[in-house]
Every structure is written in C-alpha cells, then in structure tokens.
Write a protein that holds these residues in place. Structure first.
Motif, short mmCIF file in Angstrom:
data_model
loop_
_atom_site.label_atom_id
_atom_site.label_comp_id
_atom_site.label_asym_id
_atom_site.label_seq_id
_atom_site.Cartn_x
_atom_site.Cartn_y
_atom_site.Cartn_z
N ALA A 101 0.83 -1.21 0.00
CA ALA A 101 0.00 0.00 0.00
C ALA A 101 0.86 1.26 0.00
O ALA A 101 0.34 2.36 -0.05
CB ALA A 101 -0.94 0.00 1.20
N GLY A 102 2.15 1.08 0.09
CA GLY A 102 3.04 2.24 0.05
C GLY A 102 3.22 2.91 1.39
O GLY A 102 3.49 4.11 1.45
N ALA A 103 3.06 2.16 2.46
CA ALA A 103 3.21 2.77 3.79
C ALA A 103 4.27 2.02 4.58
O ALA A 103 4.34 0.80 4.54
CB ALA A 103 1.89 2.74 4.53
N ARG A 104 5.06 2.76 5.32
CA ARG A 104 6.08 2.09 6.11
C ARG A 104 5.58 1.84 7.53
O ARG A 104 6.05 0.97 8.23
CB ARG A 104 7.36 2.93 6.14
N ASN A 105 4.66 2.68 7.97
CA ASN A 105 4.07 2.44 9.29
C ASN A 105 2.59 2.76 9.19
O ASN A 105 2.14 3.35 8.23
CB ASN A 105 4.73 3.32 10.34
N GLN B 77 -5.40 3.88 10.42
CA GLN B 77 -5.11 2.99 9.30
C GLN B 77 -5.26 1.53 9.69
O GLN B 77 -5.79 0.72 8.94
CB GLN B 77 -3.69 3.24 8.79
#
Lengths: 201, 803
Positions: free
Chosen positions: A23-27, A32
């Motif tokens: 999803a393109g998220a690191r955290n 979320q």
C-alpha cells in the motif's frame, strides 16, 4: 505428466506488514490499522486460493529456452533455469471477490480500494509461496530441488509468453482465470510463473 | 423421426462423455486447438463420436467447444463447424446403436472474462456466440448445448445469442466449484432464476467434479427448476497413479452415482472430463430401469443478481427507493453532471442499511434515458451484489437495461393499460424478469379493492398470452395518500389481501405515498407498512434511511417467527444510536475555535464521520467558504506536504482526502447549487486498453478536494472519447494515466488527438510505466510522479488562467 492439475488451498496466514508495504506505507496509524482490520473483515472468506499447473521437460541452449510447449529467448530465464531438466508452469489466482471490492470502493472510498488492492497482492503472493513451498517439498523427496519462480514480464522475459501459458494450462476452465487481449489477467490478483526443477547440487 | 423436445418430454436422455482426454490419447499435442482436428483428423473424431452413439448416447456434441471467432478466422470457423457437424452425422450413420440420435452444437466459454472484471464487452460476447450459433443452424444441428460456463454474465450472452439466432432447443450447463458456486460467484438458485427466465429448455451442471461431489448443486437445481435438469460430471478428479494420470471414479461407480441422481429427477445425463464411452455404456445399462421423473412446476417468485437469488414469500423483501431523482435536487444535479459515483454511493449505502433489492430510476426529461439507465445498471452491478429493479416508463431504456443486466431483474412496471402490456411483456418474456404490475388501467386507479383485483386478473390473462406465468408477476395495488382520502389506505390493504388470497400472487407497495402531506411522515408510512405485511404484503419499495421503516421491518420479522432468537432484531437495535443522542459530535464540543482545530485534526487523521459531524456543527455559526479555506484546505495541505516529505504515506493521504470529502459533502448540502467557487474543469481518464485505475481515482479525489470540476471518463477510454469531453467542456486540462507498457501507445495517440482537436488543453500524464523523459517524448505537457504533484500542477495552471 500429461495433464493439468488443480490445487485448492485454505487461506494462507495474512502478513499485514506486506500489505502495508504494497500500500506504500512504512508504518500505520491507529486509524489505518482500524481500516485494514475492517477491510480484512469485509473480505472474510470470499477469496479463493486456486492453482493449476503442469510439468514440462526443459531444454536450454544458451539464452534459448525450450519449455516443451514453446521456445523463448531470455537470458534472465535461462540463468534462472540453468541446470534444470524440467519446469513446472503454474497459474494462481485468488478469484474475483477482491476485484469486486476494489471496484466497489473505487467509487466511494479510494483508501479502502488501495487497501484491497494491497491485500489482493499480498494474498496471491502468499498463495504462490504456499504452492512453491509444497512443490519444493514434493520434489525434495525425489532428490530434486526447485528454483525461484519466474514470471512473464520479469526482466527480459516477454509478457506475450502469457498466451502460450494460457494455451497449455487451460486456466479459464481449471481455475477461472482468463487472459484479455492486452495480456491483462482477470481476476487481476493472479500470477503465472515458471519454476525450474533440477538436481540437488 | 422424433423431435428432441418430444424425446425429452418422457424419456431419460443420454448425452455423450469426455472429448479432450480422448483426443489427447489419439495424439493431440499440448496447446494444439482440438477444434482443428475436425478437419485434420476427421476419422479419429468420428470414431470417438461413434463410440458414444454405440454406448447409447442420444445426443452427441460437436467437437466445437472452443470454436468461436475469437480463436478462428471466419472462414476457418465455418469450415470447422461444417465438418464438426458432418463428423457427428457420419458417426450416427455408422453406429450400431438403435436409439434416437441427435447432433448438438457444443458451445463452451470464450476463455475471456467479460467487463467489468475483464475486457470483453457483453455485446461483443453475444456477437461471438451468435456467429457460432448461426453456423450451427446453417449446417443443421438438432439442438444447442452451452456448457462448462463459469460466469453468469457470459452464460447470459451465450443463451441470448442462441435464442436470437435460432429456434432450436437450448440446453445450458454450468461448471460449479467445490464451494457450490460458479467461478464468479453465482449460486445454483441465481442461475436457475436467470436461465429459466430467459427460456432455456433444460439447465444443469457439468465438469469440475465427480458425480457425488456435485450432488448438492444437483439437488438445488432439482428443488428449484421447472425445466428438465442435466448432469455431466467428471470421472472424479485426476490423480497420478504409477506415474500416469487417471481419474479416480471408475465407470461402474460413475454409473451408480449418476443413476442415483436420475432417480432423484435428473433427466439428461452424460459425462465430462475423464469419462469415455465405457462410462456412458455403464451408465445406460445401469439406469435402464429408472423411470424418468416428471418435471414439476415450482412456482417460485424470484429475482437474481450475478451472485444470488432473492425469493418472495415468507420474509418481507425491502426494495431501496433512493436511486430516483424525483424531488431530490442533489440527485438531479449528479445525473446532469453524469456523476455516476453519486449513484453508486446511494446504492452501496442502501445495501449497508440492509435492503435486498435496489430500485434504479434515472429518468430526467432532458437526459438520454436509455443510455443513462444502461450505464447506471452496469455501474451498479459492478459494485453491488444486490439484484436490481429496473424502473422506467421508457420501453427502449427498459430493453437496453434488461439486456445488460447480469441476472433476472425486477421490472418496474407494467399496468393494466393495453399499450403498457404490449410494450413490457415481450421484454419480460425475452430477457426474463419479475414484472411489477400496477393495478390501474386506461380509466385510472379504481377506488375499490375489488376493482383493482379485477385489473390484476386482466393483467394475468394478458401475460399468459405471452407465456408469462403468474409467478413472474408481482402486483402493486397502489398506496394512495391517506390525508386526501380517509379510506385510501384501507382499500389498498384489502387489495393486498385479496390478491394474495384469491389470485395466489405476491404484492409489492411503494409505501411512502401513503403519508404525503402529513407531519412525521415516517410514523404513518412505517405503521402502514406493518399493517400491509400483516395482510400478506411480500415486498415494499421504501426508504431504508428512515429509521422507523427499519424498525418496523425488524420488529415484523421478530414477531412473525422469521428471526430466530430475535437475533437480527437485537443486532439492529444495538447498531442504532441512543435515542438521547443528537447529531452533535460525540466528544464534548467546546468553542467554535476548538471545533475548528478539531476539524483539522479529524481530516488529518482521516476520521470520516467525525469530520462530517464537526463540519455540520461549524456550519451553524461559520461561513461555509471560510470553513473550506481556513480548516479543510489547510488540513489537506499539511497531509499533502507530509506526503511529499515522505513522513505521511499513501493510505493516510487517502483517508484524509476521504474525510475532507465527507466534510465537503456537508458544505455542498448547505450551499445553494453552484454557490461554491470552483476551479477550472479537468478531464481525467485511464487510457484505452488499460483497466488499472486506482492511481487515477486517487488523483480525482484530491483534485476534487482542491475544488476542481473533475470529469472522470473512467478506464479503458478511447482517445476520441477524451477529445470529445475536453472539447465539449472546453477543459483547460486533461489527465491521462497508464500502468502498463503495452498501453503507452494508446496514451501517445490520445495526446496526438488532443493536440489536433483541443490545442488549448494542457496534458498531464502519470502512471507506473512513465518517466518525465517518456512524458516529454509522447508530447505531454507535464509528468506527475504522484497525486499531490498532479494537484500542484493543476493549481499552477488554474492560477495562470485566473491571472
């Protein structure tokens, strides 16, 4: 082996970190996290986990690979299959439910659409991992080993190889997977790949 | 010679068995198209056919499973089908079998997925099947067998083609998975409803599994179908035995298991993958003494979607009325703007409220209703699994929408007027459907219940002439306004009861009318609904957002033993906000100032409901445009900047954007239409051949948040369509997206056409395969790496235009 085989699996465990990565998220913030849980709950048991496959004898000559049903020239694939006497060609899909959810939420919630897209990618990769692990165990018991899977469109392997793969695997009938004119697979969360089988060196 | 339909009337019909496996044994190579063997290896093909006739098959199918114009040129297709028919005929002549023999044109799936899941258009699929059917008819087949279908929409396309191009009997068989569903999700009940509605002569099940594993699906067919049921299972599953592939059900076991199902009522039986003439021979011998079971009418009133069926009977059916522009300003605006997302949102929200069917009415005098209704039906069935009620008075719109509908639709409506029946009944007969029949005629709505029942009788009689059974009519005896006529409600209630009792038909009411002109309308409407249910009402067209209606519905089910342990009622009650709660935000609201920063926080955190509630609260005291300028946009900017600095990631950006959108919806509702200052028009599309639109949708959401008038053309959009929209709107900007290398040429072509026809337009491109250099090479004005960059560029252009 003459025939195309079909396997249906139970849902592999979900790797949420992978989903966030796709999803393109690191955290992930608490909001979320909550959204992902809601998406996973909505998906529930709707995904299927189906693979069809067939094994072919293999002949390599330089960068040319004779897959038994077609010949391709691809240095990257040839490297991956070096030393292998046969290859398992497989197609895997998690079905239409995730595509439906992506379409549904594209209209009303792009955040959910993005998450379902990422969930779909994680699901089909997890399915491929499961299938390949099982194949490695099966071949291992025969004293053979398997190579990492290699898909049309990777590196220099032409995407058009999809047509030949669909020709020999009978994917629409076996697992409900079809290939569009532009070589797009439907359901979209699907993978085709080649796995080299070689001696355990 | 006996006709096939006569044979079917009182005999068990034996079909043939597997073809592919036998051709492989005869030397068919992997990847080789078996249909070509009709020409190149006619003797081998004939030999297999003959063996099936010798084994006792009445019907042998041509070797044309994949014979369609997607795989073969027209000339080769004709040659293949001509020879394939001749091969079966020759086999029939040579066979020693003494039974009646028939040639079936075999039709399998195209191998392509239909839109919206895949890229094959429904009408293109119909055209592909039509070609095959026409050739089959030309070369004289006796019947058509559509088999191994795994998608309800494609099955509909094939059956429609067979019906439109021939008068031959059509058998339709689907492939069910171990979960008892088609690959795209349809249950047996959904397929039975649709296929029977369209007039298939026999329906059933083939392929996938062995006979025993298919039993639950076969049982469902036998329970629901009023036409003969067909069964062609596999010889079990393929297994590797001593290094060789073999199917795991023997001919003897196969014969036993299929014979059991003949005794249960199956009327046509054969085999699929892995079965051979030995299997059919064993089956014919084993089942010789089984008496064919009579075909009985089931009288089930039902509609279906691509996944499931909704049956009318004991439990009330809720039909959501909100997709209808009557009296809704915002809805009309959305229709005029072609804002399909607004309609989809109404559909999804009603589904979440618990309705079972969605009414779809998009009629506005100035709009092209056939096109709008068809588009709405297609868009809705892509995002919701609920069956649809197609609501229009325009027969052209009705036909086009019914044609594209993926299932058996509810049709709203016909009346006792001659003209209405002459327009609607032929459509209902051709496409299938459950017709809502209004008890009014040329003289209007009769005052008494008895006179309305009389019209219902006339409608039933007229429908019968078209071959439409009473189970496919549902009567609406019309709820009239009680404030205008004190006995209006009573007469309608009596009509409901009379129609149920005397005619044995189901009823549906648009209940909302009854309370027109009264205060607290929902109280009257819901009470009327409860009374009508008590008199036998089966369905209501209603507003699911009205809490009183949902209360009445759940209470009725609990009180009528339709809700085990009152579980649904309790769940509903728990989902309701406390009666003491108001619409104000749940957290204690302080001063306006803190509400404002709270709104910023809600947007930043992506809390959708809270952002909406806070905006509503703020609107009581603040200027709408000030809220946008001072709260929502600054919050969006903060998230956007975070995204650019990579401290905020895509999911959060989207959640914030959605929360902002929810806040904007509140503001829009407040502002008189057109009152909001909008930035310039922006046309957005994913280029032809590309169906990946997540990125494009993200850009759209953000652009809308920043006030651009976005026209979204969707995905797989032809260059001409982009040009048409840009020219029509004189849009100063267009955004194109492509994910795949294969579709970049389509993007380049779109840019070229835009330059030629709309030289004023700035073209922004993006998507996974593009780079700034590539964007430059294909002649675009700007490449945007991500959605925020697209917004920044659009704002820059908008400022330049305003300057």
């Amino acid at each position: 082996m003459e025939s195309v085989y079909v396997k249906a699996y139970a849902a592999p465990p979900v790797d949420q970190r992978e989903i966030w990565r796709y999803a393109g998220a690191r955290n992930a913030t608490a909001e979320q996290e909550a959204l992902l849980q809601a998406c996973l709950a909505e998906l529930g048991e709707q995904a299927v986990f189906r693979v069809c496959y067939r094994e072919f004898p293999l002949a390599l000559e330089g960068d040319a690979v004779d897959l038994g049903f077609t010949k391709v020239t691809s240095p990257a694939l040839a490297r991956c299959l070096a030393g292998c006497g046969s290859a398992v060609v497989f197609a895997a899909t998690v079905g239409t439910a995730i595509d439906r959810l992506i379409t549904r939420y594209s209209a009303v919630s792009p955040a959910r659409a993005l998450l379902f897209d990422a969930i779909g990618t994680e699901r089909v990769e997890a399915l491929c991992d499961t299938f390949c692990r099982e194949l490695a165990t099966e071949k291992g018991s025969l004293g053979l080993c398997t190579r990492p899977r290699f898909s049309p469109g990777y590196g220099d392997l032409a995407l058009s190889l999809q047509r030949e793969i669909f020709g020999v695997l009978d994917c629409p009938r076996k697992i409900g997977l079809s290939l569009g004119q532009d070589l797009i697979m439907s359901p979209s969360k699907s993978v085709t790949a080649i796995v080299g089988i070689g001696n355990n060196l | 010679m006996m006709k096939f339909t006569e044979l079917l009337k009182d005999h068990t019909v034996y079909l043939d068995g597997g073809m592919g496996t036998l051709l492989q044994e005869a030397g068919l190579a992997a990847g080789e198209l078996p249909e070509r063997w009709n020409l190149t290896h006619a003797a081998a093909v004939q030999e297999i056919h003959r063996a099936y006739f010798d084994a006792g098959s009445h019907v042998v199918s041509t070797n044309t499973f994949g014979a369609n114009s997607l795989k073969f040129s027209d000339a080769e297709l004709e040659e293949i089908i001509a020879r394939a028919v001749e091969n079966v005929r020759a086999a029939a002549r040579d066979s020693v079998g003494t039974q009646q023999k028939f040639v079936a044109l075999d039709i399998g799936p195209t191998g392509r997925m239909l839109k919206p899941l895949g890229d094959l258009d429904f009408e293109d699929a119909v055209a592909v099947f039509a070609k095959t059917v026409r050739l089959g008819v030309k070369y004289g087949v006796d019947l058509i067998l559509i088999e191994t279908m795994s998608d309800s929409y494609e099955t509909k396309a094939a059956l429609l083609a067979a019906k439109e191009q021939s008068e031959l009997p059509v058998l339709v068989s689907c492939a069910y998975g171990a979960d008892g569903k088609l690959m795209t999700g349809a249950t047996p009940a959904a397929m039975v409803a649709m296929l029977e509605g369209m007039g298939a002569d026999a329906i059933g099940v083939n392929c996938s599994l062995g006979p025993r594993a298919l039993r639950p699906v076969v049982e469902a067919y036998l329970r629901l179908a009023s036409v003969p049921v067909l069964l062609k299972p596999n010889a079990g599953l393929p297994r590797v035995i001593d290094g060789k592939t073999a199917y795991d059900v023997s001919p003897a076991d196969f014969a036993d298991e299929v014979t059991e199902m003949l005794a249960m009522g199956v009327r046509l039986a054969g085999g699929c993958c892995g079965t051979t003439p030995r299997y059919i021979e064993a089956l014919v011998k084993r089942s010789r003494d089984i008496k064919p079971q009579p075909i009985t009418r089931k009288d089930i009133t039902v509609v279906s979607s691509y996944t499931h069926a909704v049956t009318f009977g004991s439990a009330p059916v809720l039909i959501g009325e909100r997709i209808n522009p009557t009296g809704k300003k915002r809805f009309k605006e959305a229709l005029r703007a072609g804002d399909m997302d607004y309609i989809l949102k109404e559909g999804i929200t009603q589904e979440e409220q618990g309705v079972h069917i969605l009414d779809v009415n998009v009629g506005l005098p100035e709009l092209d209703e056939p096109r709008m209704l068809t588009d709405a039906v297609c868009a809705l069935q892509a995002v919701t699994a609920l069956p649809l009620q197609i609501d229009t008075s325009d027969p052209v719109a009705m036909e086009q929408a019914l044609r594209r509908y993926n299932g058996k639709a509810m049709i709203n409506s016909v009346s006792g007027k001659k003209e209405s029946m002459a327009a609607v009944f032929p459509l209902a007969k051709k496409y299938g459907g459950l017709v809502v029949a209004l008890t009014l005629d040329e003289q209007g709505i009769p005052a008494t219940a008895e006179a309305r029942v009389e019209i219902a009788r006339r409608i039933l009689a007229e429908a019968k002439k078209y071959g439409i059974d009473k189970k496919d009519l549902i009567f609406d005896p019309l709820a009239l306004t009680v404030s205008a006529d004190p006995v209006a409600a009573l007469e309608t209630l009596r009509a409901v009861e009379l129609i149920r009792r005397e005619l044995g038909c189901h009823t549906s009411l648009g209940v909302s009318n009854v309370s027109f002109g009264l205060p607290l309308r929902e109280v009257i409407t819901a009470s009327f609904f409860t009374l009508a249910l008590g008199r036998g009402l089966s369905a209501a067209i209603m507003n699911p957002y009205a809490r009183e209606m949902m209360q009445a519905y759940f209470a009725y089910r609990a009180l009528s033993a339709l809700d085990e342990n009152c579980a649904d009622y309790i769940a509903f009650a728990q989902s309701q906000p406390q009666l003491t709660a108001t619409t104000t935000p749940s957290e204690p609201s302080g001063t306006t100032v803190s509400a404002a920063s709270e709104l910023q926080q809600a947007v930043i955190k992506g809390r959708l409901e809270r952002a909406a509630a806070l905006t509503k609260e703020l609107l009581k005291t603040e200027d709408p445009l000030a809220i946008v300028g001072q709260e929502i946009i600054p919050a969006l900017d903060r998230v956007g900047e975070g995204f650019e600095k990579k401290t905020v990631y895509l999911p959060q950006l989207l959640m914030s954007a959605e929360a902002a959108k929810a806040a904007f919806e509140q503001i829009k509702a407040r502002l008189a239409s057109g009152g909001a200052a909008q930035k310039c028009a922006f046309v957005l599309a994913t280029v032809k051949g590309d169906i990946h639109d997540i990125g494009k949708n993200i850009v759209k959401l953000l652009l809308e948040n920043y006030g651009f008038a976005v026209t979204d053309l969707g995905r797989d959009v032809a260059p001409e369509a982009v040009v048409e929209a840009v020219v029509r709107l004189h849009a100063p900007m267009a955004g194109l997206s492509a994910l795949m290398t294969t579709t970049v040429p389509a993007m380049e072509e779109t840019v070229r056409q835009l330059r030629a026809h709309a030289p004023w337009c700035k073209i922004l491109v993006g998507g996974a395969v593009l780079t700034p250099e590539y964007a430059n090479a294909i002649g675009a004005d700007h490449y945007a790496r991500d959605a925020m960059e697209a917004v920044r560029y659009a704002e820059e252009i908008d400022r330049a235009l305003g300057a």
